[in-house]
Motif scaffolding. Structure first.
Motif, PDB file in Angstrom:
ATOM      1  N   GLY B  25      -4.067   8.673 -14.778  1.00 38.95           N
ATOM      2  CA  GLY B  25      -3.233   8.300 -13.827  1.00 38.95           C
ATOM      3  C   GLY B  25      -3.692   7.498 -12.637  1.00 38.95           C
ATOM      4  N   MET B  26      -4.781   7.886 -12.060  1.00 38.48           N
ATOM      5  CA  MET B  26      -5.481   7.278 -11.000  1.00 38.48           C
ATOM      6  C   MET B  26      -5.974   5.830 -11.189  1.00 38.48           C
ATOM      7  SD  MET B  26      -6.426   8.180  -7.834  1.00 38.48           S
ATOM      8  CE  MET B  26      -7.053   7.182  -6.971  1.00 38.48           C
ATOM      9  N   VAL B  27      -6.180   5.462 -12.714  1.00 35.14           N
ATOM     10  CA  VAL B  27      -6.625   4.040 -12.879  1.00 35.14           C
ATOM     11  C   VAL B  27      -4.938   3.244 -12.964  1.00 35.14           C
ATOM     12  CG1 VAL B  27      -7.001   2.747 -15.160  1.00 35.14           C
ATOM     13  CG2 VAL B  27      -8.471   4.623 -14.540  1.00 35.14           C
ATOM     14  N   ALA B  28      -3.983   3.993 -13.543  1.00 39.94           N
ATOM     15  CA  ALA B  28      -2.557   3.259 -13.480  1.00 39.94           C
ATOM     16  C   ALA B  28      -2.204   3.080 -12.126  1.00 39.94           C
ATOM     17  CB  ALA B  28      -1.747   4.157 -14.282  1.00 39.94           C
ATOM     18  N   ILE B  29      -2.499   4.024 -11.194  1.00 38.05           N
ATOM     19  CA  ILE B  29      -2.013   3.772  -9.840  1.00 38.05           C
ATOM     20  C   ILE B  29      -2.983   2.567  -9.332  1.00 38.05           C
ATOM     21  CG2 ILE B  29      -2.341   4.946  -7.562  1.00 38.05           C
ATOM     22  CD1 ILE B  29      -1.450   7.411  -8.946  1.00 38.05           C
ATOM     23  N   VAL B  30      -4.156   2.472  -9.460  1.00 39.86           N
ATOM     24  CA  VAL B  30      -4.866   1.406  -8.843  1.00 39.86           C
ATOM     25  C   VAL B  30      -4.426  -0.009  -9.519  1.00 39.86           C
ATOM     26  CG1 VAL B  30      -7.272   0.376  -8.467  1.00 39.86           C
ATOM     27  CG2 VAL B  30      -6.764   2.979  -8.215  1.00 39.86           C
ATOM     28  N   PHE B  31      -4.191   0.112 -10.649  1.00 40.90           N
ATOM     29  CA  PHE B  31      -3.716  -1.034 -11.445  1.00 40.90           C
ATOM     30  C   PHE B  31      -2.442  -1.519 -10.924  1.00 40.90           C
ATOM     31  CE2 PHE B  31      -1.738  -3.257 -14.992  1.00 40.90           C
ATOM     32  CZ  PHE B  31      -2.410  -4.343 -14.968  1.00 40.90           C
ATOM     33  N   GLY B  32      -1.668  -0.492 -10.898  1.00 35.97           N
ATOM     34  CA  GLY B  32      -0.322  -1.007 -10.281  1.00 35.97           C
ATOM     35  C   GLY B  32      -0.248  -1.418  -8.905  1.00 35.97           C
ATOM     36  N   LEU B  33      -1.002  -0.909  -8.081  1.00 37.26           N
ATOM     37  CA  LEU B  33      -1.193  -1.446  -6.729  1.00 37.26           C
ATOM     38  C   LEU B  33      -1.785  -2.890  -6.677  1.00 37.26           C
ATOM     39  CD1 LEU B  33      -2.575   1.596  -4.480  1.00 37.26           C
ATOM     40  CD2 LEU B  33      -0.326   0.552  -4.220  1.00 37.26           C
ATOM     41  N   THR B  34      -2.682  -3.144  -7.397  1.00 37.55           N
ATOM     42  CA  THR B  34      -3.193  -4.330  -7.399  1.00 37.55           C
ATOM     43  C   THR B  34      -2.380  -5.514  -7.659  1.00 37.55           C
ATOM     44  OG1 THR B  34      -5.203  -3.438  -8.281  1.00 37.55           O
ATOM     45  CG2 THR B  34      -5.309  -5.607  -8.372  1.00 37.55           C
ATOM     46  N   VAL B  35      -1.488  -5.098  -8.773  1.00 35.37           N
ATOM     47  CA  VAL B  35      -0.425  -5.962  -9.308  1.00 35.37           C
ATOM     48  C   VAL B  35       0.568  -6.411  -8.189  1.00 35.37           C
ATOM     49  CG1 VAL B  35       1.404  -6.457 -10.970  1.00 35.37           C
ATOM     50  CG2 VAL B  35      -0.565  -5.505 -11.664  1.00 35.37           C
ATOM     51  N   VAL B  36       1.108  -5.112  -7.475  1.00 38.47           N
ATOM     52  CA  VAL B  36       1.823  -5.349  -6.569  1.00 38.47           C
ATOM     53  C   VAL B  36       1.335  -6.265  -5.300  1.00 38.47           C
ATOM     54  CG1 VAL B  36       3.244  -4.126  -4.699  1.00 38.47           C
ATOM     55  CG2 VAL B  36       3.096  -3.281  -7.161  1.00 38.47           C
ATOM     56  N   LYS B  37       0.181  -5.883  -4.904  1.00 36.21           N
ATOM     57  CA  LYS B  37      -0.500  -6.474  -3.620  1.00 36.21           C
ATOM     58  C   LYS B  37      -0.552  -7.874  -4.057  1.00 36.21           C
ATOM     59  CE  LYS B  37      -0.832  -2.905  -1.131  1.00 36.21           C
ATOM     60  NZ  LYS B  37      -0.491  -2.794   0.330  1.00 36.21           N
ATOM     61  N   VAL B  38      -1.280  -8.219  -5.284  1.00 39.11           N
ATOM     62  CA  VAL B  38      -1.602  -9.667  -5.569  1.00 39.11           C
ATOM     63  C   VAL B  38      -0.429 -10.485  -5.616  1.00 39.11           C
ATOM     64  CG1 VAL B  38      -2.502 -11.245  -7.392  1.00 39.11           C
ATOM     65  CG2 VAL B  38      -3.720  -9.198  -6.735  1.00 39.11           C
ATOM     66  N   LYS B  39       0.911  -9.883  -6.353  1.00 38.31           N
ATOM     67  CA  LYS B  39       2.018 -10.507  -6.362  1.00 38.31           C
ATOM     68  C   LYS B  39       2.452 -10.854  -5.032  1.00 38.31           C
ATOM     69  CE  LYS B  39       4.196  -9.813 -10.675  1.00 38.31           C
ATOM     70  NZ  LYS B  39       5.313  -8.888 -11.441  1.00 38.31           N
ATOM     71  N   ASN B  40       2.342 -10.082  -3.940  1.00 39.77           N
ATOM     72  CA  ASN B  40       2.854 -10.313  -2.548  1.00 39.77           C
ATOM     73  C   ASN B  40       2.233 -11.173  -1.835  1.00 39.77           C
ATOM     74  OD1 ASN B  40       4.901  -8.463  -2.791  1.00 39.77           O
ATOM     75  ND2 ASN B  40       3.731  -6.731  -1.876  1.00 39.77           N
TER      76      ASN B  40
END
Lengths: 312, 68
Positions: B25-40
């Motif tokens: 779950g932690m890996v998924a959260i960090v990955f998801g956050l990375t995707v969102v931040k990079v897209k922004n």
């Protein structure tokens, strides 16, 4: 319960035992109020960032709960309300609770800083410090005003939710803070009235123990009046609206009436019906915050749908 | 040689599975956050080994020459 004795009786802690350390019921209120704080803010947040932020605000609250259980294990073992908690019941060793509390505190603050912003993370760190150190280690055992000041810890989550969205603390964030802050004393004192023996045995200087029942009853009523004035006034603020105002008027009238009845009673009368009025007001107080924050959300939804544009 | 599984693995199976799921779950959260931040961050254009005067902010943009 020492670490050795936990190992001695061969009990293997489960995930649920560790989860219980985080005070799940408190966490559910934190999740809800932080989410409302985030959603009523005028700035939109990416849904995933919002989800992660609320998750780690809740985890931070859970971590402070674990630290509180570690510190208070001796008095939890004496009180019937808390004797089944993981440490006094021997399911989790104190050292483990301390480790989990510290580790999750650090993790939640760092993750909130990464997901949202530094101010939100700093507020979360302060909340954990306030609850674990200021309230648990210092105020709880030293002053009858313990829960008045300690109540601030529970009042921070909606403010943090707001800061996640806006990046700053504003009047609206303080309004949500104050609503929980003023609600906490009558909520806990109603509980303390029918749990008086618990606090007395544990040597916790709750108002019921130091000043007696009559003084506590008076305090409960005074706080319910202050809370009612504040809540109704909040209905006219920029985060308030028709739904919140109607909710505040109805709920506070009921709550104040209940607190008035508490004030008018004396201990023999309360003992005769096993503190029925006090228990009733305590149950009512649980719904109080839930419904007020739901009303805030409803007014925000009305604004979002263009059906409400504010009082002026 | 096949070793008999130690009893502690059985006893702690639920806990180990729980920790494993939390880590995932932690890996998924960090990955998801990375995707969102990079897209922004918006479009990113930088030098890639070769100097490109077109994206050098120190060089003033010259208006296109009228061909008429």
């Amino acid at each position: 319960m020492s670490e050795a004795s936990v190992i001695d009786h061969g009990y293997e802690p489960s995930m649920k035992d560790y989860f219980d350390l985080l005070k799940p019921r408190v966490m559910s209120l934190v999740v809800f109020t932080a989410l409302v704080g985030l959603l009523v803010a005028p700035v939109g947040v990416n849904p995933f960032v919002g989800f992660v932020s609320v998750l780690f605000i809740a985890l931070g609250a859970g971590a402070s709960g674990a630290l509180n259980m570690w510190w208070d294990a001796d008095i939890d073992a004496v009180m019937s309300r808390t004797v089944k908690r993981p440490i006094p019941s021997g399911r989790v060793a104190p050292g483990e609770a301390l480790g989990i509390g510290i580790a999750l505190s650090g993790l939640s603050v760092i993750m909130l800083a990464l997901a949202a912003n530094l101010l939100a993370a700093a507020l979360l760190a302060f909340t954990i410090f306030f609850y674990a150190v200021v309230y648990s280690m210092w105020l709880k055992r030293s002053t009858p005003q313990n829960i008045v000041i300690g109540g601030a810890a529970g009042a921070f989550p909606p403010m943090i939710g707001w800061v996640v969205a806006t990046g700053s603390v504003s009047v609206e964030a303080w309004l949500m803070f104050m609503l929980i802050f003023l609600w906490t004393p009558p909520h806990f004192w109603a509980l303390a009235l029918f749990m008086k023996e618990d606090y007395h045995k544990a040597g916790v200087p709750m108002l019921t123990v130091t000043a007696g029942h009559d003084a506590t009853r008076r305090h409960i009523f005074v706080y319910s009046v202050l809370l009612a004035i504040f809540a109704v006034a909040m209905g006219f603020s920029s985060i308030g609206g028709p739904v919140f105002l109607a909710t505040a008027v109805i709920l506070n009238a009921r709550f104040m009436l209940g607190c008035y009845r508490i004030w008018q009673r004396r201990t023999p009368e309360a003992q005769a019906d096993d503190y029925a009025v006090e228990r009733g007001v305590f149950r009512q107080s649980l719904w109080y915050t839930l419904l007020h924050f739901t009303a805030l959300l409803a007014d925000a939804a009305l604004k979002g749908a263009g059906l409400w544009s504010g009082w002026v | 040689m096949i070793k008999v599984e130690h009893e502690i693995h059985q006893r702690r199976k639920g806990r180990n599975m729980g920790v494993g799921l939390l880590l995932l779950g932690m890996v998924a959260i960090v990955f998801g956050l990375t995707v969102v931040k990079v897209k922004n961050l918006g479009a990113i254009e930088k030098f890639d080994h070769v100097y490109r005067p077109a994206i050098d902010p120190t060089i003033p943009v010259t208006p296109p020459v009228d061909s008429e």
